[in-house]
Design an enzyme around this catalytic site. Sequence first.
Site, PDB file in Angstrom:
ATOM      1  CG  ASP A 131       4.033  -3.437  -9.852  1.00 26.83           C
ATOM      2  OD1 ASP A 131       3.176  -4.332  -9.822  1.00 26.83           O
ATOM      3  OD2 ASP A 131       3.764  -2.253 -10.109  1.00 26.83           O
ATOM      4  CG  ASN A 152      -5.251  -0.136   2.853  1.00 30.33           C
ATOM      5  OD1 ASN A 152      -4.650  -1.184   3.107  1.00 30.33           O
ATOM      6  ND2 ASN A 152      -4.709   1.057   3.043  1.00 30.33           N
ATOM      7  CG  LEU A 155       2.996  -5.638   3.520  1.00 31.19           C
ATOM      8  CD1 LEU A 155       2.402  -7.024   3.655  1.00 31.19           C
ATOM      9  CD2 LEU A 155       4.451  -5.707   3.112  1.00 31.19           C
ATOM     10  CB  CYS A 188      -8.756   0.901  12.483  1.00 31.10           C
ATOM     11  SG  CYS A 188      -8.505   2.341  11.420  1.00 31.10           S
ATOM     12  CB  CYS A 195     -12.811   4.142  -0.249  1.00 28.13           C
ATOM     13  SG  CYS A 195     -12.775   3.812  -2.033  1.00 28.13           S
TER      14      CYS A 195
END
Length: 310
Positions: A131, A152, A155, A188, A195
């Site tokens: 990262d 979202n 992963l 889903c 959020c």
Amino acid sequence: MKSPADYSLLIKEKAKELGFMHCGISKAGFLEEEAPRLEKWLKSGFHGEMGYMENHFDKRLDPTKLVPGAKSVVSLTYNYFPKQQQREDSFKISKYAYGKDYHFIIKDKLKEFFQWIHQEIGEIDGRVFVDSAPVLERAWAAKSGIGWIGKNANLLTKQVGSFYFLSELIIDLELAPDGPTTDHCGKCTACIDACPTQAIESERVINGSKCISYATIELKNQIPSSFNNHMEDWMFGCDICQDVCPWNRFSKPHQQPEFMANDAILNYSKKEWTELTQELFSEIFRKSPVKRTKYAGLMRNIEKLNQSRS
């Protein structure tokens, strides 16, 4: 001489020995499908003030430009789901930041991994990433079959959910690639519905400038009024879209002592966080990802939360 498949098997066995949950392999090359997505995301301004996302566009899409001669991308996951969580009546910290900074812990493991490759396989060139460079980690992990990119934009893996860190070895060794898995989000929309700032613009597209994690970590200026009464007590990061994901009911606690939270993170009340001093901040968050926001940034976030409560 061993075949690419033999080397792949050796590498996967070593990854497991080092404590990684998953290891998937892809052939290094241009991520053709990701190019228009990334370009559109940047043009929409969804990166907010994260100007660094505009840099190294070509390298983000093609690891052979980042690591000349690269032939394989080895994607790895490392569990960070905690056994214990913060008390209910507290300002919240994203679970990934409970313990010591993952960059250092996982990079040390990757360096050990790379050293082992040199000893067992030969003089292989490449680089390790956690990262910290222009690598589209989720795209590579999905390409290698570790999981699929959920609505979202995280992963997701059927067996364990999404509470794990991603990292990579990009090397000039030819390995047998794995294929992608299938999408299991179905109809889903739990993450989209949950959020509080409506940061999920559409499936797999996050407006970073609306995200609570962005506001509490990346944003250096004052938090916009659009976040008022929508931050759900998050003072560093946000886990809402992961917490509500049905696949995360399969998350199992990690076994990494370095990721254990100290007592203050688990037990401090809102009042105690509000009264936090610079000295205590430095003590509690020594070697922690929370240091990234600095004392002033964390207190800005807490002040915003307290304003919302009043």
